[in-house]
Design a protein around this motif. Structure first.
Motif, PDB file in Angstrom:
ATOM      1  N   ASN A 246       0.824  -1.204   0.000  1.00  0.00           N
ATOM      2  CA  ASN A 246       0.000   0.000   0.000  1.00  0.00           C
ATOM      3  C   ASN A 246       0.858   1.253   0.000  1.00  0.00           C
ATOM      4  N   MET A 247       0.359   2.265  -0.704  1.00  0.00           N
ATOM      5  CA  MET A 247       0.958   3.589  -0.694  1.00  0.00           C
ATOM      6  C   MET A 247      -0.168   4.598  -0.584  1.00  0.00           C
ATOM      7  N   VAL A 248      -0.047   5.538   0.360  1.00  0.00           N
ATOM      8  CA  VAL A 248      -1.060   6.584   0.533  1.00  0.00           C
ATOM      9  C   VAL A 248      -0.347   7.917   0.646  1.00  0.00           C
ATOM     10  N   ALA A 249      -0.715   8.868  -0.203  1.00  0.00           N
ATOM     11  CA  ALA A 249      -0.123  10.204  -0.134  1.00  0.00           C
ATOM     12  C   ALA A 249      -0.476  10.854   1.198  1.00  0.00           C
ATOM     13  N   HIS A 250       0.458  11.598   1.750  1.00  0.00           N
ATOM     14  CA  HIS A 250       0.195  12.268   3.029  1.00  0.00           C
ATOM     15  C   HIS A 250      -0.949  13.266   2.844  1.00  0.00           C
ATOM     16  N   PRO A 251      -1.940  13.243   3.711  1.00  0.00           N
ATOM     17  CA  PRO A 251      -3.095  14.143   3.543  1.00  0.00           C
ATOM     18  C   PRO A 251      -2.767  15.628   3.634  1.00  0.00           C
ATOM     19  N   ASP A 252      -1.539  15.983   4.067  1.00  0.00           N
ATOM     20  CA  ASP A 252      -1.194  17.404   4.169  1.00  0.00           C
ATOM     21  C   ASP A 252      -0.795  18.007   2.830  1.00  0.00           C
TER      22      ASP A 252
END
Length: 698
Positions: free
Chosen positions: A218-224
């Motif tokens: 899994n890879m998730v972009a930082h929400p900031d």
């Protein structure tokens, strides 16, 4: 006389505009607009908009016949070259600011040996033409050497082979070839087409760079919105990494010995088990909430205490299932747990670590078998709800028909509200599987037979879903097939995707049905928009398993923009699918060549006996805050980069631009507006020009 001058002046002026504006417009060699045929041409394959009438088509046929080409492969290619005079873009293919070419500009990247360009272009029609025709006799060949090219005369020989008049492929393609550019198009053997972004199609290849050696699911972009992203392993560790600028020569930056969070004590890791998904709350930068989806073993961990999905509500008796790979029914379970980054930094967006302590158990459910349990979780970009992808629970052919059973959550895509948590009493009363509520507009509001969590049903094992970042209503899931077909579905509210009545577009007959059957007439199946047969890929492996990806929305590779990228677990193929017309739900797809940039920060290596990069297994895809797309494979992390870095041709790419502009390009539909703006500018200038001519003539 004035009319003749006006016409000539208008033609010259149109050519002037085309050579000085970075746009591709349909225009014939004689500077007239293409026209629509009432009767199809008999020889050349241009049967709608074209630059040839039936008389000109017949002349081309006679010219071709006099060439007396005996080789069928060469004959086909030369015919396409001759017929390119009928192409609606023949004006750009043949006419330059100083001459009219004897043949169209042939798509090519094969140039002289001392050039910085490579001779390894995949979409290289010029090279293909040379390889096929170099030793074939062609009477009255149009491929004349330089002096004759300049005079526009055919070769003065009864019989000519390319090798008779050209020293090498490089010389031949230097004379006749060239890449498609921002100002022009090139001929690749087929009628020139423009995609919705105005670029010639299809892209010549997918260029990758390797920026990490680790293996992640899994890879998730930082929400900031920063250049950071979270990566999680199947074992249960999550790292926070900094993503380098494309082309900077840098690799991912993170401390492997210091993960953001370590959940390995809770996660049961095996070939088909582990940490399957993670999601960060849309307001993570403020509230620090994040979620993990993983499998647990109730024999080894006391926190693994969910109800069994095989129960009397769904006509299933776990005592009759028996063991599967040595495990008892519902020994292994699927879990969604909530964690927090609060308290580890002054504000959550600055947190570099989190405590591995559950804040709340969102969901726990026992699995009847040891496979097909999906596990990805995503937050909807518009509604803020948590989407949970669940497989049919395993077993050959979904024997208990869980996917079609509206009382079962197996073989479903669920939609959960994790912001409004009911009381324990209400959870028990509603029969929920944890601490969540069901959004009131879920399909159960219209179909009372459905469990309230269900958003869509009839999937087998959804493996990687994504929302289109520019058109969030497009929720696309890849679904792994049984024996025959891998599919891609556009998921809609209440949609039934057919399994186990259908495997992709094919009717499916399960070998056993202890859980009963569903009548085909009782459902309205939604068939895949994309897919491939197992026979089409990995014949050496003898199997296939689809890995879903993303609709590409980055500016890094503008020729890939708007296409859905997906792959196969066994890394033998990557596909790029284009929707035509826009928003039609009709996709055209093709396998796309891919290679690794020579200047990749980490060298890729190649598959033994092949030129393909050695990705290993393609586990998943990822997307960062720049909308760049990443491939998560067993051999590392790979990013899609500028085509020119692999010597691929993309007419929209400025190879000298070092990716300083990071905002996404216009949406696919903007090509019409771009042309509209361009046409408006042209019409204004033309109107002024014609007014001057009109006043001068009269």
């Amino acid at each position: 006389m004035g009319t003749v001058l006006a016409t000539a002046g208008l033609q010259l002026f149109v050519l002037f505009l085309l050579f000085n504006l970075s746009i591709s417009l349909p225009l014939c060699i004689n500077s007239r607009a293409p026209f629509t045929l009432t009767t199809p041409l008999k020889f050349c394959p241009y049967n709608e908009t074209t630059c040839c009438n039936s008389k000109e088509d017949l002349q081309l046929q006679k010219q071709f016949q006099t060439m007396n080409i005996s080789d069928l492969g060469c004959s086909s290619l030369v015919k396409s070259v001759l017929c390119s005079k009928c192409d609606p873009f023949s004006g750009e293919l043949y006419v330059t600011s100083s001459e009219t070419r004897p043949v169209p500009l042939l798509c090519n990247s094969t140039v002289s040996a001392n050039s910085s360009q490579s001779s390894q272009a995949v979409n290289n029609f010029c090279s293909n033409l040379w390889d096929t025709c170099q030793n074939v006799s062609i009477l009255n060949s149009p491929f004349a050497p330089p002096l004759q090219v300049q005079s526009g005369l055919p070769v003065k020989s009864n019989v000519t082979k390319l090798t008779d008049v050209w020293q090498s492929k490089a010389d031949f393609c230097t004379a006749f070839g060239g890449p498609s550019s921002d100002e022009s198009v090139c001929f690749n053997g087929e009628p020139v087409t423009l995609n919705s972004s105005g670029t010639p199609t299809p892209p010549s290849g997918l260029c990758l760079e390797k920026i990490g050696n680790g293996s992640y699911l899994n890879m998730v972009a930082h929400p900031d919105g920063s250049n950071r992203a979270f990566f999680s392993s199947q074992q249960g560790k999550v790292w926070l990494a900094t993503i380098p600028e494309e082309g900077s020569g840098g690799a991912m930056e993170f401390d492997e010995s210091s993960p953001f969070v370590d959940l390995t004590d809770e996660v049961h890791f095996d070939t088909v088990f582990g940490m399957m998904g993670m999601a960060f709350h849309p307001n993570f930068a403020q509230n620090g909430r994040f979620f993990a989806s993983f499998n647990c073993d109730k024999v080894k961990w006391p926190g693994c205490t969910g109800r069994c999905s095989c129960n009397s509500d769904v006509n299933c008796d776990p005592s009759k299932i028996g063991s599967d790979n040595g495990a008892q029914p519902c020994q292994y379970q699927t879990v969604i747990a909530e964690y927090t980054a609060n308290g580890t930094a002054s504000q959550p967006s600055l947190a570099k670590s989190a405590k591995p302590v559950e804040v709340r158990r969102i969901f726990t459910m026992g699995l009847p078998f040891t496979s097909h349990h999906g596990g990805q979780i995503l937050f909807g970009p518009e509604d803020g709800y948590l989407y949970f992808m669940m497989g049919d629970g395993g077993g050959v052919g979904d024997p208990y028909n869980f996917s079609q059973n509206k009382k079962s959550l197996l073989g479903k895509i669920m939609r959960l509200d994790v912001d409004n948590i009911p009381s324990a009493a209400e959870i028990d009363k509603l029969g929920l599987w944890g601490n969540y509520s069901a959004p009131k507009d879920n399909p159960f509001s219209e179909d009372k037979d459905l469990q309230p969590e269900i958003w869509a049903l009839g999937v087998r094992n959804p493996w990687r879903c994504s929302f289109d970042s520019e058109n969030p209503s497009y929720f696309i899931c890849a679904d792994v097939g049984e024996d025959t077909y891998e599919e891609v579905d556009v998921i809609t509210k209440g949609g039934n995707y057919g399994w186990r009545l259908f495997e992709g577009p094919y009717p499916y007959n399960p070998p056993q049905s202890p859980g009963g059957n569903t009548s085909v007439k009782s459902i309205n199946p939604i068939f895949p928009v994309l897919g491939y047969n197992h026979s089409e890929t990995n014949k050496n492996e003898g199997s296939a398993s689809i890995t879903g990806g993303y609709i590409y929305r980055s500016k890094t590779d503008p020729c890939m923009y708007g296409r859905y990228l997906y792959g196969d677990l066994y890394a033998g193929a990557i596909w790029a699918a284009e929707e035509k017309p826009d928003n039609s739900g009709t996709f055209n797809t093709s396998k796309i060549p891919f290679s690794c940039a020579a200047d990749s920060p980490i060298q890729c290596g190649t598959v033994p006996g092949s030129t393909l990069p050695n990705l290993g297994y393609v586990f998943s895809f990822g997307e960062d805050n720049n909308k760049d797309v990443f491939i998560l494979a067993s051999n590392g992390v790979y990013r899609v980069v500028r085509p020119s870095r692999c010597k691929y041709t993309c007419s929209m790419e400025n190879a000298t631009d070092s990716s300083t502009t990071r905002s996404p390009p216009p949406s696919p539909g903007s090509y019409a507006s771009r042309l509209s703006d361009s046409y408006c500018s042209i019409l204004v200038v033309l109107a002024s020009f014609l007014l001057i001519l009109f006043m001068g003539v009269f």
